[in-house]
Design an enzyme around this catalytic site. Sequence first.
Site, PDB file in Angstrom:
ATOM      1  N   LYS A  65     -28.040 -79.828  96.625  1.00 18.71           N
ATOM      2  CA  LYS A  65     -27.662 -79.506  95.243  1.00 18.71           C
ATOM      3  C   LYS A  65     -26.790 -80.613  94.646  1.00 18.71           C
ATOM      4  CE  LYS A  65     -28.108 -74.507  95.007  1.00 18.71           C
ATOM      5  NZ  LYS A  65     -27.457 -73.280  94.731  1.00 18.71           N
ATOM      6  N   ASP A  99     -26.773 -71.128  87.787  1.00 21.14           N
ATOM      7  CA  ASP A  99     -26.077 -69.888  88.687  1.00 21.14           C
ATOM      8  C   ASP A  99     -25.010 -69.201  87.523  1.00 21.14           C
ATOM      9  OD1 ASP A  99     -27.687 -70.115  90.808  1.00 21.14           O
ATOM     10  OD2 ASP A  99     -26.196 -71.341  91.799  1.00 21.14           O
TER      11      ASP A  99
HETATM   12  N1  LIG Z   1     -27.295 -63.818  94.144  1.00 23.93           N
HETATM   13  C1  LIG Z   1     -27.375 -64.956  93.929  1.00 23.93           C
HETATM   14  O1  LIG Z   1     -28.146 -65.631  93.236  1.00 23.93           O
HETATM   15  C2  LIG Z   1     -26.469 -66.193  94.906  1.00 23.93           C
HETATM   16  C3  LIG Z   1     -26.513 -67.434  94.699  1.00 23.93           C
HETATM   17  C4  LIG Z   1     -25.857 -68.216  95.375  1.00 23.93           C
HETATM   18  C5  LIG Z   1     -25.236 -67.841  96.393  1.00 23.93           C
HETATM   19  N2  LIG Z   1     -25.089 -66.229  96.728  1.00 23.93           N
HETATM   20  C6  LIG Z   1     -24.535 -65.729  97.971  1.00 23.93           C
HETATM   21  O2  LIG Z   1     -23.235 -66.177  97.783  1.00 23.93           O
HETATM   22  C7  LIG Z   1     -22.443 -66.175  99.096  1.00 23.93           C
HETATM   23  C8  LIG Z   1     -22.049 -67.836  99.290  1.00 23.93           C
HETATM   24  O3  LIG Z   1     -22.893 -68.855  99.009  1.00 23.93           O
HETATM   25  P1  LIG Z   1     -22.388 -70.292  98.767  1.00 23.93           P
HETATM   26  O4  LIG Z   1     -23.629 -71.106  98.534  1.00 23.93           O
HETATM   27  O5  LIG Z   1     -21.317 -70.396  97.661  1.00 23.93           O
HETATM   28  O6  LIG Z   1     -22.022 -70.575 100.212  1.00 23.93           O
HETATM   29  P2  LIG Z   1     -21.003 -71.673 100.727  1.00 23.93           P
HETATM   30  O7  LIG Z   1     -20.920 -72.743  99.619  1.00 23.93           O
HETATM   31  O8  LIG Z   1     -21.451 -71.928 102.162  1.00 23.93           O
HETATM   32  O9  LIG Z   1     -19.500 -71.088 100.688  1.00 23.93           O
HETATM   33  C9  LIG Z   1     -19.101 -69.776 101.829  1.00 23.93           C
HETATM   34  C10 LIG Z   1     -17.901 -69.085 101.190  1.00 23.93           C
HETATM   35  O10 LIG Z   1     -17.843 -68.160 102.280  1.00 23.93           O
HETATM   36  C11 LIG Z   1     -16.234 -68.206 102.939  1.00 23.93           C
HETATM   37  N3  LIG Z   1     -16.641 -67.885 104.289  1.00 23.93           N
HETATM   38  C12 LIG Z   1     -17.572 -68.106 105.101  1.00 23.93           C
HETATM   39  N4  LIG Z   1     -17.334 -67.572 106.267  1.00 23.93           N
HETATM   40  C13 LIG Z   1     -16.304 -67.125 106.461  1.00 23.93           C
HETATM   41  C14 LIG Z   1     -15.344 -66.368 107.259  1.00 23.93           C
HETATM   42  N5  LIG Z   1     -15.702 -66.049 108.528  1.00 23.93           N
HETATM   43  N6  LIG Z   1     -13.953 -65.657 106.854  1.00 23.93           N
HETATM   44  C15 LIG Z   1     -13.907 -66.187 105.697  1.00 23.93           C
HETATM   45  N7  LIG Z   1     -14.409 -66.762 104.603  1.00 23.93           N
HETATM   46  C16 LIG Z   1     -15.417 -67.252 104.932  1.00 23.93           C
HETATM   47  C17 LIG Z   1     -16.238 -69.801 102.772  1.00 23.93           C
HETATM   48  O11 LIG Z   1     -14.884 -70.074 102.841  1.00 23.93           O
HETATM   49  P3  LIG Z   1     -14.245 -71.508 103.602  1.00 23.93           P
HETATM   50  O12 LIG Z   1     -14.281 -72.249 102.064  1.00 23.93           O
HETATM   51  O13 LIG Z   1     -12.910 -71.191 103.973  1.00 23.93           O
HETATM   52  O14 LIG Z   1     -15.159 -71.945 104.330  1.00 23.93           O
HETATM   53  C18 LIG Z   1     -16.826 -70.219 101.224  1.00 23.93           C
HETATM   54  O15 LIG Z   1     -15.905 -69.696 100.565  1.00 23.93           O
HETATM   55  C19 LIG Z   1     -23.784 -66.142  99.879  1.00 23.93           C
HETATM   56  O16 LIG Z   1     -23.773 -64.761 100.558  1.00 23.93           O
HETATM   57  C20 LIG Z   1     -25.099 -66.368  98.986  1.00 23.93           C
HETATM   58  O17 LIG Z   1     -25.939 -65.510  99.766  1.00 23.93           O
HETATM   59  C21 LIG Z   1     -25.941 -65.638  95.927  1.00 23.93           C
END
Ligand SMILES: NC(=O)c1ccc[n+]([C@@H]2O[C@H](COP(=O)([O-])OP(=O)(O)OC[C@H]3O[C@@H](n4cnc5c(N)ncnc54)[C@H](OP(=O)(O)O)[C@@H]3O)[C@@H](O)[C@H]2O)c1
Length: 287
Positions: free
Chosen positions: A80, A116
């Site tokens: 991305k 998004d």
């Molecule tokens: N509905 C939709 O269309 C849509 C679209 C996109 C994403 N999503 C969902 O949104 C979520 C995030 O996606 P993303 O793409 O933003 O992922 P990402 O960029 O990998 O970000 C992950 C986030 O989760 C936090 N995190 C991960 N493990 C953790 C832990 N053990 N304890 C505390 N915080 C933790 C990370 O914190 P750190 O910064 O500290 O690592 C970061 O803030 C996913 O569940 C995804 O399925 C949904």
Amino acid sequence: MVDDLKEFLERNGNSQTLAAVIGFPVNHSLSPTIHNAGFKHLNLQWNYIPLEVEEGDLEEVFEQMRSLNLKGLSVTMPYKAKAAVMVDECTPTAKALGVVNCVTSTDKGLIGHNTDGDGFLKALKHDADFDPKQKRVVVLGAGGAAKAITEALGRAEVSSLVVINRTQAKAESTAALATDVGTVGDLEDISEADLVVNATSLGMKDNATQFPCPVDLIHSDQLVVDLIYHPLKTPWLSAAEQKGARTHNGVSMLLFQATEAFTLWTGQQAPVSTMLRAIEEELERRS
Ligand SMILES: NC(=O)c1ccc[n+]([C@@H]2O[C@H](COP(=O)([O-])OP(=O)(O)OC[C@H]3O[C@@H](n4cnc5c(N)ncnc54)[C@H](OP(=O)(O)O)[C@@H]3O)[C@@H](O)[C@H]2O)c1
């Protein structure tokens, strides 16, 4: 894979317009199911395929898009951010985020979009008839999804947006996307919010039972959204529901980021109910 793409375009290029999702891996992507359902419903001679692209082939996919009948591209992990520098121009939102999830091929060249955030705003309206203007919001997480919704909520004129994240530096850069209303906060801010969004990955697979915040901080005057859609209801969302909050999952955001892309590519209004049904059936099949 790029050879497969060339072959596909040579075989079908005159009869069909092609759209694709690129990423690594992509076989889990729901996008082909969603978009092909939309194309079929409107009788459009479009076909949407998943393309698993190695990093070294990325540039060539963009070249194909410039010269062949590949008119729409969705971009997923891990490309991305790279896509944002490979297109000719980014929309203001994609530029602010430095992240592109949708590419259109136009007379002016390849344009990078990020759908998004607008998808999330449409989901709030669709699911909860919620207008974020002058509302207090807490976003849990500071990854790609959190950034997209924070930027969109800033544009939607929320009165405050507090980002809470494990890694503080990422919380700061995310909060800055909501311009002057974005701040970094802590758990104490949650009970003050009208809208609480889980944008962390806590609640998915390996972290299925972990909560992004203690549920005792949630109450019945709040709208609580978990961006996760698989599972449809995370244990945290169920617990928030039991506290009396209105709750919604991430299905509608997934739907509306796709319908935005669909319209950008085809110029047609997306058949929302058909595309939603396609998501629900596919998620049901996978559960
Ligand atoms: N509905 C939709 O269309 C849509 C679209 C996109 C994403 N999503 C969902 O949104 C979520 C995030 O996606 P993303 O793409 O933003 O992922 P990402 O960029 O990998 O970000 C992950 C986030 O989760 C936090 N995190 C991960 N493990 C953790 C832990 N053990 N304890 C505390 N915080 C933790 C990370 O914190 P750190 O910064 O500290 O690592 C970061 O803030 C996913 O569940 C995804 O399925 C949904």
